[in-house]
Write an enzyme that holds these catalytic residues in place. Structure first.
Site, PDB file in Angstrom:
ATOM      1  N   GLU A 226     -82.724   8.198 -30.503  1.00 49.16           N
ATOM      2  CA  GLU A 226     -82.794   8.964 -29.446  1.00 49.16           C
ATOM      3  C   GLU A 226     -83.062   8.387 -28.087  1.00 49.16           C
ATOM      4  O   GLU A 226     -83.541   7.175 -28.145  1.00 49.16           O
ATOM      5  CB  GLU A 226     -84.354   9.875 -29.664  1.00 49.16           C
ATOM      6  N   HIS A 227     -82.390   8.891 -27.058  1.00 48.91           N
ATOM      7  CA  HIS A 227     -82.387   8.155 -25.692  1.00 48.91           C
ATOM      8  C   HIS A 227     -81.655   6.748 -25.830  1.00 48.91           C
ATOM      9  O   HIS A 227     -81.714   5.995 -25.039  1.00 48.91           O
ATOM     10  CB  HIS A 227     -83.677   8.027 -25.059  1.00 48.91           C
ATOM     11  N   THR A 228     -80.812   6.730 -26.973  1.00 48.90           N
ATOM     12  CA  THR A 228     -79.928   5.520 -27.033  1.00 48.90           C
ATOM     13  C   THR A 228     -78.568   5.485 -26.762  1.00 48.90           C
ATOM     14  O   THR A 228     -77.770   4.721 -26.055  1.00 48.90           O
ATOM     15  CB  THR A 228     -79.904   4.949 -28.474  1.00 48.90           C
ATOM     16  N   ASP A 229     -78.166   6.888 -26.517  1.00 49.87           N
ATOM     17  CA  ASP A 229     -76.530   7.009 -26.284  1.00 49.87           C
ATOM     18  C   ASP A 229     -76.264   6.442 -24.746  1.00 49.87           C
ATOM     19  O   ASP A 229     -75.249   5.924 -24.529  1.00 49.87           O
ATOM     20  CB  ASP A 229     -76.250   8.351 -26.782  1.00 49.87           C
TER      21      ASP A 229
ATOM     22  N   SER B 168     -78.892  21.251 -28.477  1.00 51.81           N
ATOM     23  CA  SER B 168     -77.881  21.172 -27.670  1.00 51.81           C
ATOM     24  C   SER B 168     -76.890  22.091 -27.605  1.00 51.81           C
ATOM     25  O   SER B 168     -75.771  22.377 -27.737  1.00 51.81           O
ATOM     26  CB  SER B 168     -77.064  19.756 -28.093  1.00 51.81           C
TER      27      SER B 168
ATOM     28  N   ASP C 188     -74.254  14.681 -27.769  1.00 50.54           N
ATOM     29  CA  ASP C 188     -74.289  16.090 -28.039  1.00 50.54           C
ATOM     30  C   ASP C 188     -72.932  16.526 -28.111  1.00 50.54           C
ATOM     31  O   ASP C 188     -72.605  17.273 -28.977  1.00 50.54           O
ATOM     32  CB  ASP C 188     -74.903  16.676 -27.010  1.00 50.54           C
TER      33      ASP C 188
ATOM     34  N   TYR D 174     -85.805  13.075 -17.675  1.00 49.16           N
ATOM     35  CA  TYR D 174     -84.641  12.590 -18.175  1.00 49.16           C
ATOM     36  C   TYR D 174     -83.857  11.584 -17.320  1.00 49.16           C
ATOM     37  O   TYR D 174     -83.650  10.131 -17.633  1.00 49.16           O
ATOM     38  CB  TYR D 174     -83.818  13.481 -18.692  1.00 49.16           C
TER      39      TYR D 174
END
Length: 388
Positions: A34-37, A125, A171, A221
């Site tokens: 999560e939040h790595t992309d 998403s 997503d 975010y």
């Protein structure tokens, strides 16, 4: 919550002709990563059977006529005047048209009705499904022959420019590249990807909706993204090869802890550790070790809660409640954070008990019923047979 048949019927009522194309676009879950992309790291999503349906037809005119079946709302705009509007839901679709136009595609007038059963604001998403569904449909109708990765990028840019959310690619990628019975590990730097079988007979995916709505555009975010970029900027002074947090190590972070400051250090260390968790978790999947996989999920949640600080009390209560239920392999918050769902890996024979026990804890703590979804893993965006 609408079906493909209902969306198709609304199209015919609204526009007076049969829809030439019906498309389904799935939402997604992300098992870990999560939040790595947007930090060029690894993610492990899957497309799920919560979907957005589209009925779309080209016209001889120059107007784009959009209808939201679920919101009972509509928006019309000329093809030559595509811009962000006050109608927020329409921006996700118009953003896709704008991206195609930037590529030199002459988008003619078209009619579109869409609706589905992806819960909005639950971290599945829905926005990416809306973008990818329209991108796929226009690619088909206009015979553009764009590949799926190109469509994913166009949909991502639509979200950046028309919805104001600087999302990573995960997503949109998951919605387009999903495969039944598999999760897919995406390297968000090279865009290489690899499928891993996920046996939903041995383990069910159950989502628990915290009921807390999050609006990523207005939330923290974009701020988290900036905090990560600041960390990279500081590290690069000492290690020129660090182009993103994907390249950073915990040793480097520890060495420059004072210069980073406590906040940036925590944000960066979460991302570095989460990338490693995705790699480790995939090894556990290959070994069919769901218990070990689940431990990586719990560790991911702790990092999101304490270091990245994107959880909330409701999500934390749900994860802690899941820990106490027999047959639960792992649990964590999923999505951008500040609300939405937890994702839970549950033994099939314990699903009903899980829902009952966690629901009771939630009711007692917050005084409201817990909404849960059992999901299965499906294929990516595709055409729907018109009788569907």
């Amino acid at each position: 919550m609408s079906t493909a048949a209902e969306v198709s019927a609304t199209f015919q009522q609204h526009f007076g002709y049969a829809a030439p194309l019906l498309v389904r676009a799935p939402g997604r879950v992300n098992l870990i990563g999560e939040h790595t992309d947007y930090n060029q790291g690894f993610v492990l999503p899957a497309a799920i059977d919560k979907e957005i349906y589209f009925a779309i037809g080209l016209t001889q005119g120059t107007d784009i006529r959009l209808v939201s079946h679920d919101l009972h709302d509509s928006c019309t705009i000329a093809t030559g005047q595509v811009h962000r509007t006050e109608t927020q839901w329409a921006n996700y679709l118009l953003g896709v048209v704008a991206q195609l136009q930037k590529r030199g595609v002459e988008v003619p007038g078209f009619d579109c009705v869409f609706g589905g059963n992806v819960p909005v604001g639950a971290g599945m998403s829905s926005s990416a499904a809306v973008e990818c569904g329209l991108a796929f449909a226009l690619n088909e109708l206009l015979s553009l022959s764009l590949d799926k990765m190109t469509l994913a990028h166009a949909a991502q840019k639509a979200e950046h420019e028309y919805a104001g959310v600087m999302c990573g690619l995960m997503d949109q990628f998951a919605s387009l590249f999903g495969r039944p019975g598999s999760v897919v590990r995406l390297d968000c730097r090279s865009l290489d990807f690899e499928y891993y079988p996920f046996n939903t007979e041995a383990c069910r995916l159950v989502l628990c909706n915290s009921g807390v709505k999050h609006s990523l555009a207005d939330s923290e975010y974009n701020k988290r993204r900036q905090e990560c970029e600041r960390g990279v900027e500081i590290l690069r002074r000492h290690y020129p090869k660090v182009q993103s947090l994907r390249d950073a190590t915990m040793t480097q972070l520890e060495t420059h802890r004072d210069e980073l400051g406590p906040l940036t250090f925590r944000r960066c260390s979460y991302v570095v550790q989460e990338n490693q968790r995705v790699i480790t978790a995939c090894q556990h999947l290959e070994q069919q070790d769901l218990a070990a996989f689940g431990q990586q999920m719990y560790a991911s949640h702790a990092g999101l809660r304490d270091d990245y600080e994107v959880s909330c009390e409701e999500l934390d209560v749900l994860v802690e409640a899941a820990r106490t239920v027999p047959g639960v392999y792992g649990s964590r918050m999923m999505g951008g954070g500040f609300g939405g769902c937890t994702i839970n890996l549950v033994s099939p024979d314990q699903v009903e008990n899980f829902i009952r026990q966690v629901g009771a804890v939630y009711q007692q703590r917050f005084g409201r019923d817990l909404e849960t979804y059992q999901t299965s893993i499906v294929g990516g965006v595709s055409e729907v047979a018109s009788n569907g």
